[in-house]
Design a protein around this motif. Structure first.
Motif, PDB file in Angstrom:
ATOM      1  N   PRO A   1       0.796  -1.289   0.017  1.00 56.14           N
ATOM      2  CA  PRO A   1       0.077   0.147  -0.062  1.00 56.14           C
ATOM      3  C   PRO A   1       0.875   1.326  -0.049  1.00 56.14           C
ATOM      4  CG  PRO A   1      -0.869  -1.483   1.867  1.00 56.14           C
ATOM      5  CD  PRO A   1       0.551  -2.200   1.405  1.00 56.14           C
ATOM      6  N   LEU A   2       1.919   1.305   0.534  1.00 59.10           N
ATOM      7  CA  LEU A   2       3.100   2.395   0.721  1.00 59.10           C
ATOM      8  C   LEU A   2       3.628   2.458  -0.565  1.00 59.10           C
ATOM      9  CD1 LEU A   2       4.654   1.176   4.093  1.00 59.10           C
ATOM     10  CD2 LEU A   2       2.705   2.856   3.696  1.00 59.10           C
ATOM     11  N   TYR A   3       3.709   1.615  -1.395  1.00 54.98           N
ATOM     12  CA  TYR A   3       4.176   1.832  -2.973  1.00 54.98           C
ATOM     13  C   TYR A   3       3.072   2.717  -3.674  1.00 54.98           C
ATOM     14  CZ  TYR A   3       4.944   0.804  -7.787  1.00 54.98           C
ATOM     15  OH  TYR A   3       5.192   0.650  -9.116  1.00 54.98           O
ATOM     16  N   TYR A   4       1.886   2.413  -3.532  1.00 59.21           N
ATOM     17  CA  TYR A   4       0.719   3.245  -4.269  1.00 59.21           C
ATOM     18  C   TYR A   4       0.655   4.656  -3.688  1.00 59.21           C
ATOM     19  CZ  TYR A   4      -0.385  -1.350  -6.501  1.00 59.21           C
ATOM     20  OH  TYR A   4      -0.234  -2.383  -7.218  1.00 59.21           O
ATOM     21  N   GLN A   5       1.283   4.804  -2.447  1.00 62.82           N
ATOM     22  CA  GLN A   5       1.183   5.893  -1.795  1.00 62.82           C
ATOM     23  C   GLN A   5       2.617   6.904  -2.399  1.00 62.82           C
ATOM     24  OE1 GLN A   5       0.957   6.082   2.465  1.00 62.82           O
ATOM     25  NE2 GLN A   5      -1.216   5.460   2.282  1.00 62.82           N
TER      26      GLN A   5
ATOM     27  N   GLU B   1      11.882   4.074   2.784  1.00 66.58           N
ATOM     28  CA  GLU B   1      11.079   4.329   3.778  1.00 66.58           C
ATOM     29  C   GLU B   1       9.941   3.350   3.957  1.00 66.58           C
ATOM     30  OE1 GLU B   1       8.211   8.074   5.131  1.00 66.58           O
ATOM     31  OE2 GLU B   1       9.467   8.324   3.501  1.00 66.58           O
ATOM     32  N   ARG B   2       9.252   3.008   2.804  1.00 70.72           N
ATOM     33  CA  ARG B   2       8.334   1.963   3.247  1.00 70.72           C
ATOM     34  C   ARG B   2       8.759   0.695   3.525  1.00 70.72           C
ATOM     35  NH1 ARG B   2       8.655   2.236  -3.123  1.00 70.72           N
ATOM     36  NH2 ARG B   2       9.199   0.423  -3.823  1.00 70.72           N
ATOM     37  N   MET B   3       9.986   0.365   3.059  1.00 74.26           N
ATOM     38  CA  MET B   3      10.602  -1.109   3.760  1.00 74.26           C
ATOM     39  C   MET B   3      10.661  -0.853   5.112  1.00 74.26           C
ATOM     40  SD  MET B   3      10.362  -3.327   1.534  1.00 74.26           S
ATOM     41  CE  MET B   3      10.083  -3.489  -0.320  1.00 74.26           C
ATOM     42  N   ASP B   4      11.240   0.056   5.632  1.00 72.72           N
ATOM     43  CA  ASP B   4      11.676   0.248   7.003  1.00 72.72           C
ATOM     44  C   ASP B   4      10.188   0.359   7.804  1.00 72.72           C
ATOM     45  OD1 ASP B   4      14.145   0.541   6.938  1.00 72.72           O
ATOM     46  OD2 ASP B   4      14.234   2.755   7.057  1.00 72.72           O
ATOM     47  N   ARG B   5       9.022   1.145   7.348  1.00 73.51           N
ATOM     48  CA  ARG B   5       7.606   1.161   7.884  1.00 73.51           C
ATOM     49  C   ARG B   5       7.429  -0.438   7.912  1.00 73.51           C
ATOM     50  NH1 ARG B   5       2.683   5.143   7.142  1.00 73.51           N
ATOM     51  NH2 ARG B   5       4.300   7.002   7.447  1.00 73.51           N
ATOM     52  N   ALA B   6       7.429  -1.127   6.933  1.00 69.86           N
ATOM     53  CA  ALA B   6       6.671  -2.216   6.779  1.00 69.86           C
ATOM     54  C   ALA B   6       7.382  -3.388   7.674  1.00 69.86           C
ATOM     55  CB  ALA B   6       6.695  -2.908   5.323  1.00 69.86           C
ATOM     56  N   PHE B   7       8.745  -3.203   7.971  1.00 65.64           N
ATOM     57  CA  PHE B   7       9.283  -3.946   8.991  1.00 65.64           C
ATOM     58  C   PHE B   7       8.757  -3.607  10.314  1.00 65.64           C
ATOM     59  CE2 PHE B   7      12.849  -5.438  11.771  1.00 65.64           C
ATOM     60  CZ  PHE B   7      13.053  -6.686  11.308  1.00 65.64           C
ATOM     61  N   HIS B   8       8.608  -2.135  10.498  1.00 66.95           N
ATOM     62  CA  HIS B   8       8.292  -1.918  11.902  1.00 66.95           C
ATOM     63  C   HIS B   8       6.968  -2.756  12.288  1.00 66.95           C
ATOM     64  CE1 HIS B   8       6.753   0.728  15.048  1.00 66.95           C
ATOM     65  NE2 HIS B   8       5.724   0.889  14.500  1.00 66.95           N
TER      66      HIS B   8
ATOM     67  N   LYS C   1      -0.244 -15.615   8.459  1.00 69.93           N
ATOM     68  CA  LYS C   1      -0.951 -14.884   7.236  1.00 69.93           C
ATOM     69  C   LYS C   1      -1.888 -13.701   7.756  1.00 69.93           C
ATOM     70  CE  LYS C   1      -0.586 -18.821   4.067  1.00 69.93           C
ATOM     71  NZ  LYS C   1      -1.636 -19.687   3.339  1.00 69.93           N
ATOM     72  N   GLN C   2      -2.459 -13.971   8.590  1.00 66.00           N
ATOM     73  CA  GLN C   2      -3.592 -12.973   9.059  1.00 66.00           C
ATOM     74  C   GLN C   2      -2.756 -12.010   9.719  1.00 66.00           C
ATOM     75  OE1 GLN C   2      -6.021 -11.500   8.068  1.00 66.00           O
ATOM     76  NE2 GLN C   2      -7.845 -12.783   8.417  1.00 66.00           N
ATOM     77  N   ARG C   3      -2.017 -12.149  10.438  1.00 67.30           N
ATOM     78  CA  ARG C   3      -0.855 -11.053  11.139  1.00 67.30           C
ATOM     79  C   ARG C   3      -0.209 -10.330   9.966  1.00 67.30           C
ATOM     80  NH1 ARG C   3       0.665 -11.835  16.611  1.00 67.30           N
ATOM     81  NH2 ARG C   3      -0.614 -13.070  17.596  1.00 67.30           N
ATOM     82  N   VAL C   4       0.210 -10.942   9.014  1.00 67.53           N
ATOM     83  CA  VAL C   4       0.808 -10.280   7.806  1.00 67.53           C
ATOM     84  C   VAL C   4      -0.369  -9.174   7.329  1.00 67.53           C
ATOM     85  CG1 VAL C   4       1.965 -10.130   5.566  1.00 67.53           C
ATOM     86  CG2 VAL C   4       2.738 -11.805   7.448  1.00 67.53           C
ATOM     87  N   ALA C   5      -1.479  -9.785   7.033  1.00 65.46           N
ATOM     88  CA  ALA C   5      -2.586  -8.924   6.654  1.00 65.46           C
ATOM     89  C   ALA C   5      -2.847  -7.671   7.424  1.00 65.46           C
ATOM     90  CB  ALA C   5      -3.981  -9.767   6.188  1.00 65.46           C
ATOM     91  N   ILE C   6      -2.740  -7.803   8.701  1.00 66.51           N
ATOM     92  CA  ILE C   6      -3.216  -6.954   9.678  1.00 66.51           C
ATOM     93  C   ILE C   6      -1.981  -5.903   9.633  1.00 66.51           C
ATOM     94  CG2 ILE C   6      -3.299  -6.503  12.315  1.00 66.51           C
ATOM     95  CD1 ILE C   6      -4.723  -8.981  12.486  1.00 66.51           C
ATOM     96  N   ALA C   7      -0.714  -6.186   9.700  1.00 67.19           N
ATOM     97  CA  ALA C   7       0.354  -5.387   9.395  1.00 67.19           C
ATOM     98  C   ALA C   7       0.264  -4.772   8.151  1.00 67.19           C
ATOM     99  CB  ALA C   7       1.549  -6.089   9.252  1.00 67.19           C
ATOM    100  N   ARG C   8      -0.064  -5.237   7.182  1.00 63.09           N
ATOM    101  CA  ARG C   8      -0.433  -4.484   5.694  1.00 63.09           C
ATOM    102  C   ARG C   8      -1.301  -3.337   5.943  1.00 63.09           C
ATOM    103  NH1 ARG C   8      -2.828  -8.165   1.445  1.00 63.09           N
ATOM    104  NH2 ARG C   8      -4.368  -8.078   2.680  1.00 63.09           N
ATOM    105  N   ALA C   9      -2.654  -3.826   6.664  1.00 65.90           N
ATOM    106  CA  ALA C   9      -3.812  -2.819   6.943  1.00 65.90           C
ATOM    107  C   ALA C   9      -3.398  -1.642   7.712  1.00 65.90           C
ATOM    108  CB  ALA C   9      -5.068  -3.516   7.482  1.00 65.90           C
ATOM    109  N   LEU C  10      -2.306  -2.042   8.792  1.00 59.78           N
ATOM    110  CA  LEU C  10      -1.922  -0.727   9.586  1.00 59.78           C
ATOM    111  C   LEU C  10      -0.811   0.297   8.753  1.00 59.78           C
ATOM    112  CD1 LEU C  10      -1.592  -2.938  12.957  1.00 59.78           C
ATOM    113  CD2 LEU C  10      -3.354  -0.912  12.339  1.00 59.78           C
ATOM    114  N   ALA C  11      -0.082  -0.418   7.821  1.00 63.11           N
ATOM    115  CA  ALA C  11       1.340   0.312   7.412  1.00 63.11           C
ATOM    116  C   ALA C  11       0.915   1.628   6.968  1.00 63.11           C
ATOM    117  CB  ALA C  11       1.547  -0.482   6.356  1.00 63.11           C
ATOM    118  N   SER C  12      -0.449   1.938   6.408  1.00 65.07           N
ATOM    119  CA  SER C  12      -0.650   3.413   5.754  1.00 65.07           C
ATOM    120  C   SER C  12      -1.357   3.974   6.880  1.00 65.07           C
ATOM    121  CB  SER C  12      -1.436   3.191   4.445  1.00 65.07           C
ATOM    122  OG  SER C  12      -2.757   2.319   4.764  1.00 65.07           O
ATOM    123  N   ASP C  13      -1.266   3.567   8.055  1.00 66.04           N
ATOM    124  CA  ASP C  13      -2.197   4.547   9.274  1.00 66.04           C
ATOM    125  C   ASP C  13      -3.412   4.841   8.896  1.00 66.04           C
ATOM    126  OD1 ASP C  13      -2.008   5.532  11.732  1.00 66.04           O
ATOM    127  OD2 ASP C  13      -1.183   7.433  11.054  1.00 66.04           O
ATOM    128  N   PRO C  14      -4.324   4.037   8.394  1.00 60.78           N
ATOM    129  CA  PRO C  14      -5.684   4.413   8.116  1.00 60.78           C
ATOM    130  C   PRO C  14      -6.359   5.099   9.195  1.00 60.78           C
ATOM    131  CG  PRO C  14      -5.513   1.965   8.520  1.00 60.78           C
ATOM    132  CD  PRO C  14      -4.223   2.510   8.697  1.00 60.78           C
TER     133      PRO C  14
END
Length: 233
Positions: free
Chosen positions: A107-111, A117-124, A147-160
């Motif tokens: 999602p950060l790529y699309y932003q 920066e996006r890799m650092d944030r994704a790892f965080h 897998k669901q934890r990865v999906a949750i991390a992805r959902a959080l990454a863009s700080d929605p």
């Protein structure tokens, strides 16, 4: 955070029309953890699609964080989804040939965030969900809960502003479901607004408010004494 007023939605079924949502009125305050329940055909998936800007109501209004959501073209809808919403799906929706880290960073790529920066944030966020050491693994190398934890991390990454979770524990066993709900409760404790569509009463009891839909109308909407998932983990 969310204001829904007199929402109606119908679908054409041949020469007939199926009236799915029949005047929904529904508000969600910032920081709430709400579950939406209802049997198949109750309208909960249609409501979630409208909240997620994947569909649009025929009548009524939808306001998200003070912004009216109406008559959006796909480009604007995609922009708003990326800005306002994080999605968690029952089927995880991870890209199989990308690592956990790359999935979270997407999602950060699309932003148009710079790569480092996006890799650092994704790892965080992978650290936040307890998967730092799995960051370079493919989804096929992960368990359902991971897998669901990865999906949750992805959902959080863009700080929605809002997380929308569609049956987030539907594909998981009870123990893993409780672990995922413990994580979701922790995210909510930090102030994130979360809506969960579920058909599981025990999952609904782990939220703070239950909204019941039946035949396209809200038949019950009440706050509950939240059960902490950590009791079961």
């Amino acid at each position: 955070m969310i204001q829904i007023k007199d929402l109606h939605k119908s679908y054409k079924m041949g020469s007939n029309s199926l009236h799915v949502l029949k005047g929904i009125n529904f508000n969600v305050e910032e920081g709430e953890l709400v579950s939406i329940m209802g049997s198949s055909g109750s309208g909960k998936s249609t409501l979630l699609n409208i909240l997620g800007m994947l569909d649009e109501a025929d009548e009524g209004s939808y306001t998200l964080d003070g912004v009216p959501i109406k008559n959006l073209n796909e480009r604007v809808a995609a922009k708003y989804r990326n800005k306002f919403l994080g999605f968690i799906f029952q089927s995880f929706n991870l890209i199989n040939y990308k690592s956990a880290l790359d999935n979270v960073a997407l999602p950060l790529y699309y932003q148009k965030m710079p790569r480092k920066e996006r890799m650092d944030r994704a790892f965080h966020y992978l650290e936040k969900v307890g998967l730092a050491e799995w960051s370079h693994h493919l989804p096929s190398e992960l368990s359902g809960g991971q897998k669901q934890r990865v999906a949750i991390a992805r959902a959080l990454a863009s700080d929605p502003k809002v997380l929308l979770a569609d049956e987030p524990t539907g594909a998981l066993d009870s123990k893993t479901s409780h672990e995922v709900m413990e994580l979701i409760q922790g995210i909510n404790d930090e102030g994130k607004t979360i809506l969960i569509v579920t058909h599981e009463p025990d999952i609904a009891q782990m939220t703070k408010r239950i909204v019941n839909l039946k035949d396209g109308i809200i038949i019950d909407d009440h706050k509950v004494e939240q059960i902490r998932a950590s009791q079961y983990v």
